[in-house]
Design an enzyme around this catalytic site. Structure first.
Site, PDB file in Angstrom:
ATOM      1  N   TYR A  71      -9.197 -11.115  -5.993  1.00 44.43           N
ATOM      2  CA  TYR A  71      -8.783 -10.977  -7.683  1.00 44.43           C
ATOM      3  C   TYR A  71      -9.355 -12.547  -8.668  1.00 44.43           C
ATOM      4  CZ  TYR A  71      -6.807  -7.754  -5.106  1.00 44.43           C
ATOM      5  OH  TYR A  71      -6.802  -6.176  -4.296  1.00 44.43           O
ATOM      6  N   ARG A 114      -0.813  -2.606  -6.379  1.00 42.33           N
ATOM      7  CA  ARG A 114      -1.164  -3.338  -5.202  1.00 42.33           C
ATOM      8  C   ARG A 114      -2.185  -4.330  -6.027  1.00 42.33           C
ATOM      9  NH1 ARG A 114      -1.292  -5.006  -0.039  1.00 42.33           N
ATOM     10  NH2 ARG A 114      -4.054  -5.509   0.751  1.00 42.33           N
ATOM     11  N   HIS A 116      -3.741  -9.999   4.491  1.00 38.88           N
ATOM     12  CA  HIS A 116      -5.851  -9.741   4.450  1.00 38.88           C
ATOM     13  C   HIS A 116      -5.647 -11.169   5.499  1.00 38.88           C
ATOM     14  CE1 HIS A 116      -6.264  -8.512   0.271  1.00 38.88           C
ATOM     15  NE2 HIS A 116      -5.679  -8.375   0.101  1.00 38.88           N
ATOM     16  N   HIS A 142      -2.784   2.962  -5.526  1.00 41.48           N
ATOM     17  CA  HIS A 142      -2.856   1.896  -5.506  1.00 41.48           C
ATOM     18  C   HIS A 142      -3.233   0.573  -6.419  1.00 41.48           C
ATOM     19  CE1 HIS A 142      -4.070  -0.478  -2.017  1.00 41.48           C
ATOM     20  NE2 HIS A 142      -5.154  -0.752  -2.727  1.00 41.48           N
ATOM     21  N   ARG A 159       1.119  -0.796   0.218  1.00 42.22           N
ATOM     22  CA  ARG A 159       0.147   0.024  -0.054  1.00 42.22           C
ATOM     23  C   ARG A 159       1.522   1.404  -0.156  1.00 42.22           C
ATOM     24  NH1 ARG A 159      -1.956  -3.817   3.999  1.00 42.22           N
ATOM     25  NH2 ARG A 159      -4.453  -4.842   3.723  1.00 42.22           N
ATOM     26  N   LYS A 200      -3.065  -1.824   7.464  1.00 40.48           N
ATOM     27  CA  LYS A 200      -3.654  -1.668   8.117  1.00 40.48           C
ATOM     28  C   LYS A 200      -4.405  -2.706   8.756  1.00 40.48           C
ATOM     29  CE  LYS A 200      -8.279  -1.310   5.346  1.00 40.48           C
ATOM     30  NZ  LYS A 200      -8.691  -1.632   3.980  1.00 40.48           N
TER      31      LYS A 200
END
Length: 310
Positions: free
Chosen positions: A293, A261, A284, A258, A127, A152
């Site tokens: 994805y 990514r 994640h 972004h 990120r 995050k």
């Protein structure tokens, strides 16, 4: 609110967002103190955001989370059940990705430090905030890995460092080392430390290992002290450079930095990398987040249309 956020180790961006929504909420109700109003007023504010302001579902959820936190954890007056909130419909949208050819073209339009930052974001799936806050100690050129700290969700993870970027990064760090040495010779050379580590390790702030990989061009005061430290580069630096490169490359897609990514994950999937590995590299928490994805890769996979078979 800030004190409670920091006591719970919330990220600065979460703290900023919660303060923003608290301020909006107070102003919406004529500067009434939140302790004197409650669930009904919260419903009215959220409905205003949904109907009058037509915000997205994620924005409405963020505002709700901020106000629940305000009443439950700051004021210690938990909100009751709210049944009349007009929920914004959540739409599942596929992220826009660049093809490998488009990625090469856009990156080739960039130069200098911002090109290295963009290369690293694409090559490691970072990120933008993770990229600009990287410290020298987080890059291991021997094992070709990057340690992402406090990302995050306050999580740490390890991701891959592209072999082709090892030499450019090594050369870049040599220039950062010279900048650090110049700062030290002028009585500076400090980097801001997270949490209270500056008290536990009083000399660490002056070490090269704790310096930012992409330092700011200027030094600024640190906290309440008069000490000047060199912060990291602003995210807007790479964001502006990337947008300019997209325009120059004439890529007609609605993308931001972004997107690199998203492209990292999609291209790995297309190359045969298993979804669990991609989840770990991206950091994640939920596999379902990464599964999106698979839909993106299916959408961009080369498939012959039946029209072409006529």
């Amino acid at each position: 609110m800030s004190i409670v956020c920091r006591r719970r180790h919330y990220s600065p961006r979460t703290e900023e967002a919660y303060r923003h929504w608290t301020k909006r909420f107070v102003l919406f109700h004529g500067k009434a103190h939140p302790a004197t109003i409650g669930a009904r007023e919260v419903e009215a504010f959220l409905n205003h955001l949904a109907v009058a302001r037509t915000v997205s579902a994620s924005t409405q959820t963020q505002a709700l989370n901020a106000l629940v936190f305000l009443y439950r954890d700051v004021l210690r007056q938990p909100l009751g059940e709210m049944k009349d909130i007009k929920r914004v419909q959540h739409r599942d949208r596929l992220p826009v990705v660049l093809t490998q050819a488009e990625t090469r073209l856009v990156l080739a339009m960039m130069t200098g430090t911002t090109q290295l930052m963009a290369n690293l974001m694409y090559g490691s799936g970072l990120r933008v905030n993770e990229c600009v806050t990287l410290r020298v100690k987080d890059i291991d050129l021997t094992t070709k890995t990057i340690s992402v700290r406090n990302s995050k969700g306050s999580k740490d993870r390890t991701t891959v460092l592209p072999a082709q970027l090892c030499t450019p990064i090594e050369q870049h760090l040599t220039r950062v080392l010279q900048l650090h040495a110049d700062d030290r010779s002028r009585g500076g050379g400090l980097a801001p430390m997270p949490d209270a580590l500056y008290r536990k390790y009083p000399t660490a702030a002056g070490s090269f290992a704790w310096q930012f990989v992409f330092p700011s061009a200027a030094v600024r005061p640190w906290g309440d002290s008069d000490r000047l430290v060199r912060w990291h580069a602003s995210p807007s630096t790479i964001q502006r450079a990337f947008k300019a490169a997209v325009r120059k490359a004439q890529v007609n897609k609605h993308v931001s930095v972004h997107t690199l990514r998203h492209s990292f994950a999609t291209h790995l999937l297309a190359a045969g990398t298993d979804i669990r590995t991609i989840q770990l590299l991206l950091g994640h928490r939920n596999l379902q987040t990464t599964m999106i994805y698979t839909h993106v890769e299916a959408a961009v996979r080369t498939v012959k249309s039946p029209f072409d078979l006529l």
